[in-house]
Design an enzyme around this catalytic site. Structure first.
Site, short mmCIF file in Angstrom:
data_model
loop_
_atom_site.label_atom_id
_atom_site.label_comp_id
_atom_site.label_asym_id
_atom_site.label_seq_id
_atom_site.Cartn_x
_atom_site.Cartn_y
_atom_site.Cartn_z
N LYS A 1 0.84 -1.21 0.00
CA LYS A 1 0.00 0.00 0.00
C LYS A 1 0.87 1.26 0.00
CE LYS A 1 -1.96 -0.89 3.96
NZ LYS A 1 -1.35 -2.18 4.39
N ARG B 1 -9.35 0.82 8.51
CA ARG B 1 -8.90 -0.53 8.85
C ARG B 1 -9.95 -1.28 9.66
NH1 ARG B 1 -3.01 0.68 8.35
NH2 ARG B 1 -1.84 -1.23 8.65
N ARG C 1 12.09 -6.03 5.36
CA ARG C 1 12.08 -4.61 5.72
C ARG C 1 12.70 -4.41 7.12
NH1 ARG C 1 6.52 -1.40 5.47
NH2 ARG C 1 6.09 -2.55 7.39
N ARG D 1 12.11 -1.17 11.68
CA ARG D 1 10.87 -0.67 12.29
C ARG D 1 10.50 -1.53 13.49
NH1 ARG D 1 5.98 0.59 8.16
NH2 ARG D 1 4.80 -0.64 9.66
N ARG E 1 -0.32 -8.64 13.51
CA ARG E 1 -0.88 -7.72 12.50
C ARG E 1 -1.67 -8.48 11.46
NH1 ARG E 1 4.70 -5.17 11.30
NH2 ARG E 1 3.77 -4.04 9.55
P1 B4P Z 1 4.21 -1.73 2.25
O1 B4P Z 1 3.28 -2.75 1.76
O2 B4P Z 1 4.32 -0.49 1.52
O3 B4P Z 1 3.80 -1.56 3.77
P2 B4P Z 1 2.38 -1.14 4.27
O4 B4P Z 1 1.34 -2.10 3.80
O5 B4P Z 1 2.17 0.29 3.89
O6 B4P Z 1 2.65 -1.27 5.80
P3 B4P Z 1 1.83 -1.63 7.08
O7 B4P Z 1 0.42 -1.96 6.77
O8 B4P Z 1 2.63 -2.64 7.80
O9 B4P Z 1 1.99 -0.36 7.95
P4 B4P Z 1 1.16 0.94 8.27
O10 B4P Z 1 2.19 1.99 8.22
O11 B4P Z 1 -0.06 1.14 7.45
O12 B4P Z 1 5.66 -2.30 2.31
C1 B4P Z 1 6.02 -3.50 2.91
C2 B4P Z 1 7.38 -3.98 2.40
O13 B4P Z 1 7.20 -4.69 1.19
C3 B4P Z 1 8.36 -2.84 2.07
O14 B4P Z 1 9.62 -3.19 2.55
C4 B4P Z 1 8.35 -2.76 0.56
O15 B4P Z 1 9.58 -2.35 0.03
C5 B4P Z 1 8.04 -4.21 0.17
N1 B4P Z 1 7.34 -4.32 -1.09
C6 B4P Z 1 6.35 -3.50 -1.54
N2 B4P Z 1 5.91 -3.91 -2.75
C7 B4P Z 1 6.64 -5.04 -3.05
C8 B4P Z 1 6.66 -5.94 -4.18
N3 B4P Z 1 5.85 -5.78 -5.22
N4 B4P Z 1 7.50 -6.99 -4.15
C9 B4P Z 1 8.35 -7.17 -3.08
N5 B4P Z 1 8.38 -6.35 -2.01
C10 B4P Z 1 7.55 -5.29 -2.00
O16 B4P Z 1 0.66 0.65 9.77
C11 B4P Z 1 1.54 0.43 10.86
C12 B4P Z 1 0.79 0.42 12.18
O17 B4P Z 1 0.17 1.72 12.42
C13 B4P Z 1 -0.39 -0.56 12.31
O18 B4P Z 1 0.03 -1.87 12.67
C14 B4P Z 1 -1.24 0.13 13.41
O19 B4P Z 1 -0.73 -0.12 14.69
C15 B4P Z 1 -1.08 1.61 13.09
N6 B4P Z 1 -2.16 2.10 12.21
C16 B4P Z 1 -1.99 2.59 10.94
N7 B4P Z 1 -3.17 2.92 10.40
C17 B4P Z 1 -4.13 2.64 11.34
C18 B4P Z 1 -5.54 2.73 11.38
N8 B4P Z 1 -6.24 3.19 10.34
N9 B4P Z 1 -6.19 2.33 12.50
C19 B4P Z 1 -5.52 1.89 13.57
N10 B4P Z 1 -4.18 1.76 13.60
C20 B4P Z 1 -3.48 2.13 12.50
#
Ligand code: B4P
Length: 186
Positions: free
Chosen positions: A13, A88, A127, A133, A144
């Protein structure tokens, strides 16, 4: 154009939202990034959020909904935005509908990025090595993923019902996935 990116932790995302933000000149709103900045700055919000985030739990709805309400009302959202990591939970989705109505806005596309669990775990562990992180450890990752299944996955049906859902296979190169997203948001 207003878009929601749905998907499990590690689905891509954040990665894709940054690319779409640059290409389409619409602002990325990542609740995860906002919360991490607050943690880093040691603000009251950050102090409250840190414990939840480190365990891989969701930060309470009221906190995150308040953040989004203020953020969406800002001028730079008038050209369009990508919600990355919000909503979420069903309560967050219901609150979002109200916030959008109050701002005379609506969502055009809900892009659901689908990636198998074993790949998600591999990506997040990788990551962890690169970024360090605090929530990218095996216990937190497992939690998660459980939270995603229980609380966030029901939103797929929520958005399917209103005809906004666009499903994307999130396996492949970053460029391939950007291409697939562009096909559905054009
Ligand atoms: P991403 O896929 O970009 O990570 P994310 O989904 O944005 O992260 P996540 O859901 O964990 O965290 P968030 O900040 O929203 O990347 C993951 C990895 O994969 C990276 O290293 C990337 O390089 C790699 N990658 C990407 N595409 C790839 C591909 N095609 N092939 C191979 N590798 C690839 O949330 C973190 C925390 O914040 C939550 O756990 C919660 O505690 C809190 N939070 C955030 N939003 C919230 C909400 N709405 N409500 C309540 N809590 C919330």
């Amino acid at each position: 154009m207003n878009i929601i990116f749905l998907g499990a932790p590690g689905a891509g995302k954040g990665t894709q939202a940054q690319i779409v933000e640059k290409k389409y000149k619409i602002v990325q709103i990542s609740t995860g990034d906002i919360l991490r900045s607050a943690v880093k700055a040691g603000t009251p919000l950050g102090l409250e959020a840190k414990g939840f985030m480190d365990k891989g739990a969701l930060v309470p709805d009221a906190v995150v909904i308040g953040l989004i309400k203020d953020r969406i009302a800002m001028d730079d959202c008038r050209n369009g935005f990508i919600l990355d990591g919000f909503p979420r939970t069903t309560d967050q989705a219901l609150a979002l509908d109200k916030i959008l109505a109050q701002n005379s806005m609506s969502i055009d596309h809900v892009v659901n990025i689908d990636v198998p669990q074993n790949e998600l775990v591999q990506r997040l562990l990788k990551r962890a090595e690169i970024e360090g992180r605090s929530d990218d450890n095996l216990d937190s990752i497992k939690n998660r993923l459980v939270v995603f299944e229980e609380k966030t996955k029901p939103l797929i049906d929520y958005y399917k019902k209103n005809g906004k859902l666009r499903n994307i296979n999130g396996l492949g190169s970053v460029d391939e996935i950007t291409g697939a997203i562009e096909q559905v948001i054009k």
